[in-house]
Scaffold this motif. Structure first.
Motif, PDB file in Angstrom:
ATOM      1  N   ALA A   1       0.849  -1.198   0.000  1.00  0.00           N
ATOM      2  CA  ALA A   1       0.000   0.000   0.000  1.00  0.00           C
ATOM      3  C   ALA A   1       0.879   1.241   0.000  1.00  0.00           C
ATOM      4  O   ALA A   1       1.923   1.285   0.646  1.00  0.00           O
ATOM      5  CB  ALA A   1      -0.910  -0.001   1.214  1.00  0.00           C
ATOM      6  N   PHE A   2       0.421   2.280  -0.742  1.00  0.00           N
ATOM      7  CA  PHE A   2       1.174   3.516  -0.853  1.00  0.00           C
ATOM      8  C   PHE A   2       0.581   4.599   0.032  1.00  0.00           C
ATOM      9  O   PHE A   2      -0.625   4.646   0.266  1.00  0.00           O
ATOM     10  CB  PHE A   2       1.163   4.038  -2.296  1.00  0.00           C
ATOM     11  CG  PHE A   2       1.913   3.158  -3.264  1.00  0.00           C
ATOM     12  CD1 PHE A   2       3.279   3.014  -3.166  1.00  0.00           C
ATOM     13  CD2 PHE A   2       1.253   2.492  -4.269  1.00  0.00           C
ATOM     14  CE1 PHE A   2       3.976   2.220  -4.050  1.00  0.00           C
ATOM     15  CE2 PHE A   2       1.924   1.699  -5.161  1.00  0.00           C
ATOM     16  CZ  PHE A   2       3.295   1.558  -5.048  1.00  0.00           C
TER      17      PHE A   2
ATOM     18  N   SER B   1      -3.752   1.152  -4.598  1.00  0.00           N
ATOM     19  CA  SER B   1      -2.305   1.198  -4.804  1.00  0.00           C
ATOM     20  C   SER B   1      -1.970   0.824  -6.240  1.00  0.00           C
ATOM     21  O   SER B   1      -1.591  -0.305  -6.524  1.00  0.00           O
ATOM     22  CB  SER B   1      -1.612   0.252  -3.820  1.00  0.00           C
ATOM     23  OG  SER B   1      -1.842   0.677  -2.513  1.00  0.00           O
TER      24      SER B   1
ATOM     25  N   LEU C   1      -0.990   6.827  -7.731  1.00  0.00           N
ATOM     26  CA  LEU C   1       0.248   7.321  -7.147  1.00  0.00           C
ATOM     27  C   LEU C   1       0.751   8.547  -7.900  1.00  0.00           C
ATOM     28  O   LEU C   1       1.170   9.533  -7.293  1.00  0.00           O
ATOM     29  CB  LEU C   1       1.304   6.214  -7.139  1.00  0.00           C
ATOM     30  CG  LEU C   1       2.651   6.568  -6.524  1.00  0.00           C
ATOM     31  CD1 LEU C   1       2.489   6.998  -5.073  1.00  0.00           C
ATOM     32  CD2 LEU C   1       3.608   5.408  -6.636  1.00  0.00           C
TER      33      LEU C   1
ATOM     34  N   SER D   1       6.124  -3.085  -5.874  1.00  0.00           N
ATOM     35  CA  SER D   1       5.608  -1.831  -5.327  1.00  0.00           C
ATOM     36  C   SER D   1       6.674  -0.752  -5.324  1.00  0.00           C
ATOM     37  O   SER D   1       6.408   0.416  -5.622  1.00  0.00           O
ATOM     38  CB  SER D   1       5.080  -2.036  -3.913  1.00  0.00           C
ATOM     39  OG  SER D   1       4.029  -2.960  -3.914  1.00  0.00           O
TER      40      SER D   1
END
Length: 142
Positions: free
Chosen positions: A71-72, A82, A87, A115
């Protein structure tokens, strides 16, 4: 003929039951209300034997946190989904179009490699050139 007037009794409203009802309603609303709790990602940084400490700067910095589940979070604001487009949109919004700002990627040691690559890809596509990946200093084993 003279009628006797009956004395009128003073009419008073008893407030005790009304106060009881108000307190019960207050208690009901307090119990049934849900509060949102803002959470941040807990990140355990990977270790590195070499590296340089970050320079202290007066510029605004951007930080991408990558959690263990991929997860961002951009500058403490967690993203709902995510993926690369979300993003990039979050980075564009936080940087206000200024891609000369330093960008820090803090990824959990157990986060998926994909990720971290996605975070670097988003930074590259937006033109960020000052990129740093944070680590913690490795402990010497006895």
């Amino acid at each position: 003929m003279k009628f006797r007037r009956s004395r009128r009794e003073n009419v008073e409203i008893n407030l005790a039951p009304l106060i009881d009802v108000v307190f019960i309603l207050l208690l009901f609303f307090v119990v049934s209300t849900t509060f949102t709790r803002e959470t941040q990602l807990k990140v355990d940084l990977p270790e590195a034997a070499s590296g340089t400490p970050p320079e202290q700067t007066q510029l605004k910095q951007l930080e991408i946190l990558v959690g263990a589940d991929g997860a961002f979070s951009v500058n403490g604001q967690a993203l709902l989904e995510s993926n690369l487009s979300n993003l990039m949109a979050a980075l564009q919004k936080e940087s206000e179009g200024d891609n000369s700002l330093p960008l820090i990627i803090s990824a959990d040691g157990k986060s998926p490699h994909q990720s971290v690559v996605t975070a670097m890809d988003a930074a590259g596509k937006l033109g960020f050139t000052h990129l740093r990946i944070t680590t913690v200093e490795a402990q010497e084993s006895p």
